[in-house]
Scaffold this active site. Structure first.
Site, mmCIF file in Angstrom:
data_model
loop_
_atom_site.group_PDB
_atom_site.id
_atom_site.type_symbol
_atom_site.label_atom_id
_atom_site.label_comp_id
_atom_site.label_asym_id
_atom_site.label_seq_id
_atom_site.Cartn_x
_atom_site.Cartn_y
_atom_site.Cartn_z
ATOM 1 N N LYS A 94 0.794 -1.265 0.011
ATOM 2 C CA LYS A 94 0.125 -0.120 0.123
ATOM 3 C C LYS A 94 0.739 1.253 0.077
ATOM 4 O O LYS A 94 0.486 2.295 -0.448
ATOM 5 C CB LYS A 94 -1.018 0.134 1.206
ATOM 6 C CG LYS A 94 -0.135 0.166 2.741
ATOM 7 C CD LYS A 94 -1.112 0.219 3.598
ATOM 8 C CE LYS A 94 -0.815 0.231 5.106
ATOM 9 N NZ LYS A 94 -1.803 0.442 6.121
ATOM 10 N N ASP A 96 8.460 -9.509 10.939
ATOM 11 C CA ASP A 96 8.302 -8.855 12.415
ATOM 12 C C ASP A 96 6.647 -9.369 12.822
ATOM 13 O O ASP A 96 6.687 -9.442 14.042
ATOM 14 C CB ASP A 96 7.921 -7.492 12.203
ATOM 15 C CG ASP A 96 9.558 -6.670 12.167
ATOM 16 O OD1 ASP A 96 10.424 -7.762 11.956
ATOM 17 O OD2 ASP A 96 9.637 -5.526 12.041
ATOM 18 N N HIS A 138 46.890 -10.104 7.331
ATOM 19 C CA HIS A 138 47.393 -9.131 8.221
ATOM 20 C C HIS A 138 47.872 -7.721 7.542
ATOM 21 O O HIS A 138 48.497 -7.891 6.480
ATOM 22 C CB HIS A 138 48.624 -9.499 9.038
ATOM 23 C CG HIS A 138 49.318 -8.615 9.984
ATOM 24 N ND1 HIS A 138 48.683 -8.312 11.246
ATOM 25 C CD2 HIS A 138 50.470 -7.938 9.973
ATOM 26 C CE1 HIS A 138 49.552 -7.404 11.840
ATOM 27 N NE2 HIS A 138 50.628 -7.284 10.899
ATOM 28 N N LYS A 180 21.161 4.339 8.724
ATOM 29 C CA LYS A 180 22.575 3.999 8.435
ATOM 30 C C LYS A 180 23.256 5.100 7.693
ATOM 31 O O LYS A 180 24.568 5.250 7.728
ATOM 32 C CB LYS A 180 22.794 2.610 8.096
ATOM 33 C CG LYS A 180 23.032 1.463 9.104
ATOM 34 C CD LYS A 180 21.672 1.554 10.044
ATOM 35 C CE LYS A 180 21.472 0.608 11.084
ATOM 36 N NZ LYS A 180 20.124 0.841 11.669
ATOM 37 N N GLY A 228 16.502 0.748 24.354
ATOM 38 C CA GLY A 228 16.720 -0.338 23.772
ATOM 39 C C GLY A 228 17.515 0.010 22.631
ATOM 40 O O GLY A 228 18.216 0.921 22.515
ATOM 41 N N VAL A 229 17.601 -1.152 21.569
ATOM 42 C CA VAL A 229 18.561 -1.000 20.460
ATOM 43 C C VAL A 229 18.329 0.402 19.535
ATOM 44 O O VAL A 229 18.983 0.870 19.274
ATOM 45 C CB VAL A 229 18.153 -2.206 19.614
ATOM 46 C CG1 VAL A 229 19.197 -2.080 18.183
ATOM 47 C CG2 VAL A 229 18.794 -3.515 20.569
ATOM 48 N N GLY A 289 13.492 5.364 25.904
ATOM 49 C CA GLY A 289 13.803 4.012 25.664
ATOM 50 C C GLY A 289 15.055 3.722 25.369
ATOM 51 O O GLY A 289 15.754 4.319 24.593
ATOM 52 N N LYS A 330 5.465 1.946 -0.199
ATOM 53 C CA LYS A 330 6.452 1.947 -1.132
ATOM 54 C C LYS A 330 7.174 0.449 -0.772
ATOM 55 O O LYS A 330 7.277 0.196 0.122
ATOM 56 C CB LYS A 330 7.498 3.161 -0.883
ATOM 57 C CG LYS A 330 6.946 4.334 -1.359
ATOM 58 C CD LYS A 330 7.949 5.295 -1.219
ATOM 59 C CE LYS A 330 7.696 6.797 -1.572
ATOM 60 N NZ LYS A 330 8.639 7.741 -1.437
#
Length: 429
Positions: free
Chosen positions: A34, A285, A419, A50, A176-177, A174, A36
């Site tokens: 509904k 989710d 390395h 990010k 949290g993350v 909050g 994007k």
């Protein structure tokens, strides 16, 4: 009425990925979205945050640490609108990429709000669509609090990045993350940030020292953190961000009419992501399990495989899901924590390496943090890895291979790492 093998509601990571895989497997697919394509991850979540974080880290490094690098510049400043414009351009490019992939796979994308009539019938834009299988991938939304009404100077993560300008001060409700990621982002841009929560400590699912390191880092950024509060209240901050988690959209798209078994708002599924109603799947989710885009991708793969090959026996393995937190420093983990491992195995051995001893970390000037490898002391099997430090969210990819492929410390010891690189943090000698 249009007929398809599979109907998918939701064009986020789980939805578009399952559509692509199913179409490539020879199934006819209709995907309903509904808004994007890309879902919350692309439009308001992981990707835009990010992008802004990348800009914030660069600004903070040059403005605060430039002289130490031998880089001298007067009056270093940033253009927030230019950051936002770059973000929007990038999102458009990524969205077009999803559209192109679905078009190439011959997925029929239907723009509009889909309403479920029966397990095999969906209506959208006044037209009916019939399918043998139904995949629910409508995602989640920010959880709200009755004590803060969204609007004016109170926003959720969905609205925060659309603000016309950067606030001078920000209260994040909050710890949290989501709250911690935004605290780092806005703190690096010079915003006066305060984080408040009723919980006594942050990141309870990680080792205690992870939370303590994160608290120290936030305070170095000038972020004020208040934990164990009776209630969180604003103190004249210009903007308030509600970051108290997300909740599944299981009350949308006519889903309640299906009568699915739920736990609160989480839709219950088995290992194949099948719900209590035959031929109806729930992914991402909606299941309430590890709300990451990469979780939804894996859900999509498992479901697509099951629909294409009903005899498939591969189920979703939650233990393989990597946890990533894009704070400063970054945090990542996969597999068992030290506490979890000790509850299962009699003999647990932990190998810990500090980034302060890593040559590449010294080169980058990012020596905060460490890697912790949790192993079965009897067999040497690598059970889990926790990382805090530079590029931890990228480095965890190697740890995923070590844990998921059941590599032992002896086998790891025979793997040569170049390395100087950050990957040498996994060395056990």
């Amino acid at each position: 009425m249009k007929k398809f093998d599979v109907l998918i509601i939701g064009g986020g990571p789980g939805g578009y990925r399952s559509a692509q895989l199913l179409a490539q497997g020879g199934k006819t697919v209709a995907l309903f979205e509904k808004k994007k394509l890309g879902g919350s991850c692309l439009q308001v979540g992981c990707i835009p945050t990010k992008l802004l974080q990348s800009a914030a880290v660069r600004f903070h490094t040059f403005s605060k640490e430039g002289k130490a690098w031998g880089i001298e510049a007067d009056n270093v400043r940033f253009n927030f609108q230019a950051m936002v414009d770059r973000t929007q351009k990038t999102l458009s490019v990524l969205e077009r990429g999803i559209q192109s992939a679905l078009s190439s796979a011959k997925v029929e994308v239907v723009q509009g709000e889909a309403i479920i009539k029966t397990p095999d019938l969906v209506e959208c834009n006044g037209e009916e669509y019939q399918g043998s299988h139904l995949i629910l991938a409508v995602g989640s939304r920010p959880r709200l609090l009755s004590s803060f009404k969204v609007g004016a100077n109170v926003v959720t993560s969905d609205e925060l990045l659309s603000q016309p300008r950067l606030p001078q001060s920000l209260l994040i409700v909050g710890a949290g993350v989501i709250g911690l990621e935004f605290a780092c982002l806005y703190g690096q841009l010079g915003v006066k940030v305060r984080v408040g929560d009723v919980v006594p400590k942050i990141l309870p699912n990680m080792d205690e020292e992870v939370g303590q390191l994160m608290l120290n880092s936030l305070r170095k950024l000038g972020v004020e953190v208040e934990l164990g509060l009776q209630s969180v209240e604003a103190k004249n901050e210009e903007l308030v961000l509600l970051a108290v988690g997300r909740e599944p959209n299981s009350d949308r798209a006519g889903i309640p009419a299906l009568g699915l078994k739920t736990q609160g708002r989480k839709i219950q599924t088995n290992g194949f992501l099948e719900t209590s109603v035959t031929s109806v799947y729930a992914i991402g989710d909606l299941t309430g399990k590890y709300p990451y885009a990469h979780t939804a991708y894996e859900h999509a793969r498992v479901v697509a495989q099951k629909i294409i090959n009903p005899n498939s026996s591969e189920i979703m393995d939650d233990t393989k899901v990597p946890h990533v937190i894009f704070t400063s420093p970054e945090i990542a983990a996969v597999g068992l924590s030290e506490v979890e491992a000790k509850g299962i195995f009699k003999n647990v051995k932990v190998y810990k390496n500090n980034f302060a001893a890593n040559s590449k970390a010294r080169i980058l000037g990012e020596i905060q943090g460490w890697s912790k490898m949790i192993c079965d002391g009897e067999t040497g099997l690598i059970l889990g890895v926790q990382l805090v430090g530079p590029e931890a969210t990228d480095l965890i990819g190697e740890a995923c291979v070590l844990v998921n492929q059941k590599v032992t410390v002896d086998q790891l010891d025979r793997i040569l790492h170049p390395h100087p690189t950050l990957n040498e943090i996994f060395s056990i000698h």
